[in-house]
Design a protein around this motif. Structure first.
Motif, PDB file in Angstrom:
ATOM      1  N   THR A 195       0.836  -1.083  -0.116  1.00 59.64           N
ATOM      2  CA  THR A 195      -0.163  -0.127  -0.043  1.00 59.64           C
ATOM      3  C   THR A 195       1.116   0.976   0.190  1.00 59.64           C
ATOM      4  O   THR A 195       0.723   2.188  -0.686  1.00 59.64           O
ATOM      5  CB  THR A 195      -0.826  -0.006   1.278  1.00 59.64           C
ATOM      6  N   LEU A 196       1.993   1.375   0.942  1.00 58.33           N
ATOM      7  CA  LEU A 196       2.865   2.384   0.864  1.00 58.33           C
ATOM      8  C   LEU A 196       3.481   2.537  -0.288  1.00 58.33           C
ATOM      9  O   LEU A 196       3.516   3.744  -0.703  1.00 58.33           O
ATOM     10  CB  LEU A 196       4.009   2.068   2.185  1.00 58.33           C
ATOM     11  N   LEU A 197       4.234   1.569  -1.153  1.00 58.15           N
ATOM     12  CA  LEU A 197       4.503   1.627  -2.103  1.00 58.15           C
ATOM     13  C   LEU A 197       3.808   2.353  -3.321  1.00 58.15           C
ATOM     14  O   LEU A 197       4.369   3.366  -4.105  1.00 58.15           O
ATOM     15  CB  LEU A 197       5.164   0.060  -2.674  1.00 58.15           C
ATOM     16  N   SER A 198       2.487   1.615  -3.506  1.00 50.01           N
ATOM     17  CA  SER A 198       1.569   2.214  -4.576  1.00 50.01           C
ATOM     18  C   SER A 198       1.309   3.743  -4.310  1.00 50.01           C
ATOM     19  O   SER A 198       1.400   4.399  -5.260  1.00 50.01           O
ATOM     20  CB  SER A 198       0.329   1.408  -4.504  1.00 50.01           C
ATOM     21  N   ARG A 199       1.217   4.177  -2.847  1.00 50.62           N
ATOM     22  CA  ARG A 199       0.776   5.511  -2.527  1.00 50.62           C
ATOM     23  C   ARG A 199       1.990   6.581  -3.056  1.00 50.62           C
ATOM     24  O   ARG A 199       1.805   7.439  -3.643  1.00 50.62           O
ATOM     25  CB  ARG A 199       0.468   5.741  -1.320  1.00 50.62           C
ATOM     26  N   VAL A 200       3.170   6.025  -2.648  1.00 52.40           N
ATOM     27  CA  VAL A 200       4.455   6.706  -3.047  1.00 52.40           C
ATOM     28  C   VAL A 200       4.649   6.986  -4.426  1.00 52.40           C
ATOM     29  O   VAL A 200       5.019   8.039  -5.194  1.00 52.40           O
ATOM     30  CB  VAL A 200       5.759   6.110  -2.309  1.00 52.40           C
ATOM     31  N   VAL A 201       4.190   5.930  -5.339  1.00 53.76           N
ATOM     32  CA  VAL A 201       4.461   5.920  -6.761  1.00 53.76           C
ATOM     33  C   VAL A 201       3.510   6.762  -7.275  1.00 53.76           C
ATOM     34  O   VAL A 201       3.636   7.563  -8.345  1.00 53.76           O
ATOM     35  CB  VAL A 201       4.475   4.399  -7.276  1.00 53.76           C
TER      36      VAL A 201
END
Length: 370
Positions: free
Chosen positions: A88-94
């Motif tokens: 979730t964090l990776l998709s939000r940052v991207v």
């Protein structure tokens, strides 16, 4: 660390190495592709006037390496079994980085469009509109980055509802406070984009006629024929009907004259052809028509219509003067009198009697001579 423990426990070594190779290879491929396409299109843009090439080159120049790296990491992470919170964090940052990259692309497009318009204005010598175009670019960038910032904060988990509401209320308050200034400002932008006139044009607005000297953010300055400078707000200017004589391609002229009632009919019949010959003998003139218009109270009236093929007013006056002189010479040679309007006084019977009575009373009131 829990992340590495989860990574080792749920993914084989081959899967991890494959994901790393996939991410690194994708990053190198994207960087190489960006450089190759940019160099090829840059050469095309220098050789061709097709503006799309220059725009694509500008957008590729605005594409950052960290954006390509973020996409590569996201693709590599899709091949691994990661913790749910990390995914979730990776998709939000991207996504936040993608919005930031979109802002950079939009900024590059605005810069390319603004640079092209300013170059066109410099080539036309319209330096005063460059300021308005720069202001338009600033407003476009401000709106763009405001939207990008809100979208990035939303992706990072911030509550932007209160921020958007406060910005809306603050924007309404500011707009109400400076509505006159904003009206002139947007009118200036409308003048810069629509170009109903530019510096150097001769215009008529209401009872003001003169040459445009300066187009500013709030006012436009016009040098009138009598010499004074007239300053008008841009909003008032666009709210009026503007007649731009600088863009006139040809001038339609209608003039009338009259000759005496005692002129023979054959001379009257020949006069339209004479007028045609006189008009067509002038340079930069197109004859339209000449007619014996009708019987007037004091003259036989003629109407002549022709076009001056240039917009210069002085040239029109020179042509009209030459036509008048040739026409006068012809009328003098033919013995035709030019008729002038006659002033006549007509008294009705009651008014005449009153006037006679007034004269008699005045004579009786005078003292008698010895």
């Amino acid at each position: 660390m829990p992340f590495f423990q989860h990574l080792i426990a749920h993914n084989s070594a081959e899967t991890v190495w494959l994901a790393l190779a996939l991410g690194g290879g994708l990053f190198l491929l994207l960087v190489t592709l960006r450089r190759f396409i940019r160099s090829r299109l840059a050469a095309r843009a220098r050789e061709s006037s097709y503006r799309l090439y220059a725009l694509v080159v500008e957008l590729l120049a605005a594409t950052r390496g960290w954006m390509l790296a973020a996409v590569s990491v996201l693709v590599a992470g899709m091949n691994l079994d990661l913790p749910g919170s990390l995914e979730t964090l990776l998709s939000r940052v991207v996504m936040a980085l993608l919005f930031l990259q979109c802002g950079l692309w939009g900024n590059g497009a605005v810069r390319a469009w603004l640079g092209r318009r300013q170059q066109e204005q410099r080539e036309r010598g319209d330096g005063d509109s460059i300021t308005s175009m720069a202001l338009l670019g600033f407003i476009a960038r401000l709106a763009l980055w405001s939207v990008v910032l809100i979208l990035m904060l939303d992706q990072l988990g911030f509550n932007v509802t209160a921020l958007v509401a406060s910005l809306g209320i603050g924007g309404v308050a500011v707009a109400l406070a400076v509505q006159n200034i904003l009206g002139d400002l947007f009118a200036s932008l409308s003048i810069a984009l629509d170009k109903p006139f530019v510096v150097g044009d001769f215009i008529i607005v209401g009872d003001v006629l003169g040459t445009v000297e300066y187009v500013g953010l709030k006012t436009t300055r016009i040098r009138s024929l009598s010499g004074e400078q007239v300053v008008m707000s841009n909003a008032d200017l666009l709210g009026s009907r503007i007649r731009n004589y600088k863009r006139m391609q040809e001038r339609r002229i209608v003039f009338n004259f009259g000759i005496g009632h005692d002129t023979p009919a054959d001379k009257v019949a020949r006069l339209p052809q004479v007028l045609r010959r006189i008009v067509e003998s002038q340079d930069e003139v197109r004859f339209d028509r000449a007619h014996f218009q009708g019987f007037g109270a004091a003259a036989l009236n003629f109407e002549v219509v022709y076009y001056v093929l240039v917009a210069d007013f002085n040239r029109y006056m020179d042509v009209q003067q030459a036509i008048n002189l040739e026409l006068l010479r012809h009328l003098n040679a033919e013995g035709i009198a030019v008729s002038l309007p006659a002033s006549r006084m007509q008294l009705v019977e009651g008014a005449a009697a009153s006037a006679d009575a007034g004269v008699a009373a005045a004579a009786l009131a005078q003292p008698s001579r010895p």
